[in-house]
Design a protein around this motif. Structure first.
Motif, PDB file in Angstrom:
ATOM      1  N   ARG A   1      10.805  -3.632  11.798  1.00 31.08           N
ATOM      2  CA  ARG A   1      11.575  -2.488  12.318  1.00 31.08           C
ATOM      3  C   ARG A   1      11.863  -1.488  11.200  1.00 31.08           C
ATOM      4  NH1 ARG A   1      13.706  -6.608  15.773  1.00 31.08           N
ATOM      5  NH2 ARG A   1      15.250  -7.247  14.217  1.00 31.08           N
ATOM      6  N   GLU A   2      12.191  -2.007  10.035  1.00 29.39           N
ATOM      7  CA  GLU A   2      12.469  -1.109   8.918  1.00 29.39           C
ATOM      8  C   GLU A   2      11.206  -0.369   8.490  1.00 29.39           C
ATOM      9  OE1 GLU A   2      15.124  -1.772   5.195  1.00 29.39           O
ATOM     10  OE2 GLU A   2      13.095  -2.404   4.642  1.00 29.39           O
ATOM     11  N   MET A   3      10.076  -1.046   8.488  1.00 26.07           N
ATOM     12  CA  MET A   3       8.822  -0.381   8.112  1.00 26.07           C
ATOM     13  C   MET A   3       8.496   0.756   9.073  1.00 26.07           C
ATOM     14  SD  MET A   3       6.487  -3.659   6.943  1.00 26.07           S
ATOM     15  CE  MET A   3       5.078  -2.729   6.338  1.00 26.07           C
ATOM     16  N   THR A   4       8.772   0.551  10.354  1.00 27.89           N
ATOM     17  CA  THR A   4       8.558   1.614  11.340  1.00 27.89           C
ATOM     18  C   THR A   4       9.433   2.826  11.020  1.00 27.89           C
ATOM     19  OG1 THR A   4       7.974   0.007  13.048  1.00 27.89           O
ATOM     20  CG2 THR A   4       8.669   2.190  13.785  1.00 27.89           C
ATOM     21  N   LEU A   5      10.680   2.570  10.628  1.00 25.06           N
ATOM     22  CA  LEU A   5      11.591   3.655  10.263  1.00 25.06           C
ATOM     23  C   LEU A   5      11.103   4.367   9.004  1.00 25.06           C
ATOM     24  CD1 LEU A   5      14.205   5.260  10.576  1.00 25.06           C
ATOM     25  CD2 LEU A   5      15.430   3.363   9.462  1.00 25.06           C
ATOM     26  N   ARG A   6      10.613   3.617   8.053  1.00 27.01           N
ATOM     27  CA  ARG A   6      10.134   4.237   6.813  1.00 27.01           C
ATOM     28  C   ARG A   6       8.881   5.089   7.058  1.00 27.01           C
ATOM     29  NH1 ARG A   6      11.223   1.105   1.223  1.00 27.01           N
ATOM     30  NH2 ARG A   6      13.375   0.482   1.603  1.00 27.01           N
ATOM     31  N   VAL A   7       8.054   4.679   7.992  1.00 23.50           N
ATOM     32  CA  VAL A   7       6.910   5.517   8.350  1.00 23.50           C
ATOM     33  C   VAL A   7       7.397   6.849   8.903  1.00 23.50           C
ATOM     34  CG1 VAL A   7       4.907   5.763   9.864  1.00 23.50           C
ATOM     35  CG2 VAL A   7       5.364   3.570   8.764  1.00 23.50           C
TER      36      VAL A   7
ATOM     37  N   THR B   1       0.815  -1.219   0.000  1.00 23.75           N
ATOM     38  CA  THR B   1       0.000   0.000   0.000  1.00 23.75           C
ATOM     39  C   THR B   1       0.848   1.268   0.000  1.00 23.75           C
ATOM     40  OG1 THR B   1      -0.153   0.160   2.426  1.00 23.75           O
ATOM     41  CG2 THR B   1      -1.795  -1.203   1.301  1.00 23.75           C
ATOM     42  N   VAL B   2       2.157   1.140   0.237  1.00 24.18           N
ATOM     43  CA  VAL B   2       3.026   2.305   0.356  1.00 24.18           C
ATOM     44  C   VAL B   2       3.907   2.421  -0.890  1.00 24.18           C
ATOM     45  CG1 VAL B   2       4.770   3.467   1.747  1.00 24.18           C
ATOM     46  CG2 VAL B   2       3.055   2.007   2.853  1.00 24.18           C
ATOM     47  N   ARG B   3       3.724   3.487  -1.647  1.00 22.35           N
ATOM     48  CA  ARG B   3       4.557   3.739  -2.837  1.00 22.35           C
ATOM     49  C   ARG B   3       5.727   4.633  -2.402  1.00 22.35           C
ATOM     50  NH1 ARG B   3       0.770   6.110  -7.319  1.00 22.35           N
ATOM     51  NH2 ARG B   3       0.514   7.683  -5.691  1.00 22.35           N
ATOM     52  N   PHE B   4       6.673   4.010  -1.725  1.00 24.39           N
ATOM     53  CA  PHE B   4       7.696   4.765  -1.017  1.00 24.39           C
ATOM     54  C   PHE B   4       8.517   5.661  -1.947  1.00 24.39           C
ATOM     55  CE2 PHE B   4      11.833   5.100   1.226  1.00 24.39           C
ATOM     56  CZ  PHE B   4      11.401   5.700   2.391  1.00 24.39           C
ATOM     57  N   LEU B   5       9.008   5.124  -3.050  1.00 28.87           N
ATOM     58  CA  LEU B   5       9.844   5.930  -3.945  1.00 28.87           C
ATOM     59  C   LEU B   5       9.061   7.078  -4.569  1.00 28.87           C
ATOM     60  CD1 LEU B   5      12.203   3.458  -5.848  1.00 28.87           C
ATOM     61  CD2 LEU B   5      12.779   5.095  -4.045  1.00 28.87           C
ATOM     62  N   LEU B   6       7.808   6.815  -4.929  1.00 26.67           N
ATOM     63  CA  LEU B   6       7.006   7.900  -5.484  1.00 26.67           C
ATOM     64  C   LEU B   6       6.786   9.011  -4.459  1.00 26.67           C
ATOM     65  CD1 LEU B   6       4.194   6.284  -7.676  1.00 26.67           C
ATOM     66  CD2 LEU B   6       6.082   7.741  -8.415  1.00 26.67           C
ATOM     67  N   GLU B   7       6.598   8.617  -3.205  1.00 26.52           N
ATOM     68  CA  GLU B   7       6.396   9.621  -2.147  1.00 26.52           C
ATOM     69  C   GLU B   7       7.648  10.479  -1.951  1.00 26.52           C
ATOM     70  OE1 GLU B   7       3.502   9.901  -1.446  1.00 26.52           O
ATOM     71  OE2 GLU B   7       2.458   8.112  -0.778  1.00 26.52           O
TER      72      GLU B   7
ATOM     73  N   LEU C   1       0.637  12.636   0.561  1.00 30.24           N
ATOM     74  CA  LEU C   1       0.858  11.253   0.962  1.00 30.24           C
ATOM     75  C   LEU C   1      -0.392  10.423   0.732  1.00 30.24           C
ATOM     76  CD1 LEU C   1       2.830  11.661   4.326  1.00 30.24           C
ATOM     77  CD2 LEU C   1       3.751  11.003   2.092  1.00 30.24           C
ATOM     78  N   ASP C   2      -0.195   9.241   0.190  1.00 33.52           N
ATOM     79  CA  ASP C   2      -1.317   8.335  -0.043  1.00 33.52           C
ATOM     80  C   ASP C   2      -1.818   7.701   1.247  1.00 33.52           C
ATOM     81  OD1 ASP C   2      -1.484   8.733  -2.735  1.00 33.52           O
ATOM     82  OD2 ASP C   2      -0.315   6.971  -3.288  1.00 33.52           O
ATOM     83  N   VAL C   3      -0.955   7.671   2.252  1.00 35.22           N
ATOM     84  CA  VAL C   3      -1.287   6.997   3.510  1.00 35.22           C
ATOM     85  C   VAL C   3      -1.112   7.968   4.665  1.00 35.22           C
ATOM     86  CG1 VAL C   3      -0.700   4.684   2.694  1.00 35.22           C
ATOM     87  CG2 VAL C   3       1.081   6.126   3.707  1.00 35.22           C
ATOM     88  N   ASP C   4      -1.855   7.741   5.734  1.00 33.75           N
ATOM     89  CA  ASP C   4      -1.703   8.514   6.961  1.00 33.75           C
ATOM     90  C   ASP C   4      -0.630   7.828   7.795  1.00 33.75           C
ATOM     91  OD1 ASP C   4      -1.865   9.565   9.518  1.00 33.75           O
ATOM     92  OD2 ASP C   4      -4.037   9.801   9.459  1.00 33.75           O
ATOM     93  N   PRO C   5       0.515   8.491   8.062  1.00 33.38           N
ATOM     94  CA  PRO C   5       1.574   7.839   8.829  1.00 33.38           C
ATOM     95  C   PRO C   5       1.123   7.297  10.170  1.00 33.38           C
ATOM     96  CG  PRO C   5       2.421   9.826   7.800  1.00 33.38           C
ATOM     97  CD  PRO C   5       0.933   9.823   7.575  1.00 33.38           C
TER      98      PRO C   5
END
Length: 404
Positions: free
Chosen positions: A108-114, A41-47, A75-79
């Motif tokens: 853990r990495e997903m938490t950091l990316r948020v 659900t997270v388009r990280f590079l686009l964000e 942002l597509d998602v609410d952090p």
């Protein structure tokens, strides 16, 4: 040990018996699938990518004295919601210890990316980026500086192709893989809101203003389609879907493998290697406190054309300081060392994971828990591929790999 770094006797060949997915417990697979669904659900590079990078390019190049101002999509998602979803992943129910370790690291990495999403385009972002992608150590900076000092520069590649031509080439490459597996989900499209060429999920996104040097077309296809899209398809076909979404710190190994694909197909040019070195130098300057304009001047001083210097600086300064670009050269060096010490690459094509996690993935393969690859990168079928990879691993000087 096999003499071919792209093949080994472990999992991944068509002769491998595919075990039933029930070999993992239902709770194991439920946790993995929930994490993969959330990651999708997270388009990280686009964000992280400015929507106006191409628009401000001409303005900056006409007067490169003021740092450009980049704009970003909403942002597509609410952090806050994403944070809660990451924390709620049912990882306590995972019984397979190897899988549990892989998923915990990714959580853990997903938490950091948020946190990176929350801090996008703020002063806090840079330190989070360094935490995600690691520091740029002096040895890597020295290698990059040495490459920039010795590689030829100037207008080395005379012709380029535009977005429509590159899209047609990408669709032809995708058609090759669909002829092998008609159900493979690989796509390519032109977008107005991206810069350059990048992969997000199962789609190759091409900027409408993209210009790809003609000698680089095949190499870029092997980088983006033959590595990033192929490993995504293979990973999502595994019982462990996170091999498609990407396990912790997969980026460095993925980008290293993608650059190695450029070498393997004979498409590494002097300007491309200079670009990878320039990215390291630019990240180092950013971390040291240099402004966009100062880094741009540093890059042009190293012989980069104005447009290339802008593009490198834009990628590094986007979102508040995105240090990912240092991992391309670092990931390549790590993989070359891996092959030089007898390591093979076959498992790396089964999905997206870091070289550091290779022993854990190998454990799953040894226990018969991984399925064969649905697709094999096209360049691996070429007669010269294994020799080029071996030569690259034995080379004392990266400059010798140009057009290898």
């Amino acid at each position: 040990m096999t003499s071919d770094p792209t093949h080994a006797s472990g999992a991944g060949g068509p002769e491998t018996d595919v075990i039933e997915k029930g070999a993992f417990s239902a709770a194991d697979l439920a946790a993995d699938h929930a994490m993969a669904s959330l990651a999708g659900t997270v388009r990280f590079l686009l964000e992280m990518t400015p929507v106006n990078a191409d628009d401000v390019r001409a303005q900056f190049l006409a007067d490169p004295e003021v740092d450009p101002v980049f704009e970003y999509r909403a942002l597509d998602v609410d952090p806050a919601v994403l944070d809660a979803q990451v924390a709620a992943l049912p990882l306590d129910a995972v019984s397979d210890t190897t899988l549990a370790a892989l998923l915990r690291n990714r959580q853990r990495e997903m938490t950091l990316r948020v946190e990176m999403l929350r801090a996008r385009n703020t002063p806090e972002f840079l330190q989070l980026s360094i935490a995600q992608y690691g520091p740029v150590l002096p040895a890597l900076v020295d290698i990059a500086g040495d490459l920039l000092s010795r590689l030829p520069y100037g207008k080395l590649e005379q012709e380029s192709v535009g977005a429509e031509t590159f899209l047609a080439a990408a669709k032809a490459e995708i058609a090759h893989y669909r002829s092998i597996d008609p159900d493979a989900e690989l796509h390519a499209e032109i977008r107005d809101d991206v810069s350059g060429v990048l992969v997000e999920g199962n789609t190759l996104l091409i900027s409408r203003n993209a210009a790809v040097a003609a000698p680089r077309v095949d190499a870029l296809l092997q980088h983006e389609v033959g590595t990033h899209l192929v490993t995504q398809v293979n990973g999502l076909a595994q019982p462990i879907r996170m091999l498609g979404a990407g396990l912790a710190h997969y980026d460095e190994t993925q980008e290293g493998l993608a650059v190695l694909a450029e070498i393997a197909c004979g498409g590494l040019t002097a300007s491309r290697l200079r670009q990878l070195a320039a990215r390291v130098v630019a990240v180092h300057a950013l971390v040291g406190g240099a402004s966009f304009v100062e880094t741009y001047r540093l890059l042009t001083g190293h012989g980069l054309p104005a447009g290339s210097a802008y593009s490198v600086a834009m990628r590094v300064y986007r979102a508040g300081g995105f240090t990912k670009d240092a991992i391309y050269l670092r990931g390549l060096l790590a993989l070359l060392e891996h092959v030089a010490h007898g390591g093979v690459l076959d498992l790396l094509f089964l999905g997206k994971f870091s070289l550091e996690d290779l022993p854990l993935v190998q454990d799953l393969a040894d226990r018969g828990l991984l399925a064969p690859a649905r697709l094999t990168p096209r360049y691996l079928s070429e007669a010269q591929t294994a020799g080029r990879i071996h030569d690259a691993a034995r080379a004392d000087d990266l400059v010798s790999l140009v057009n290898a």
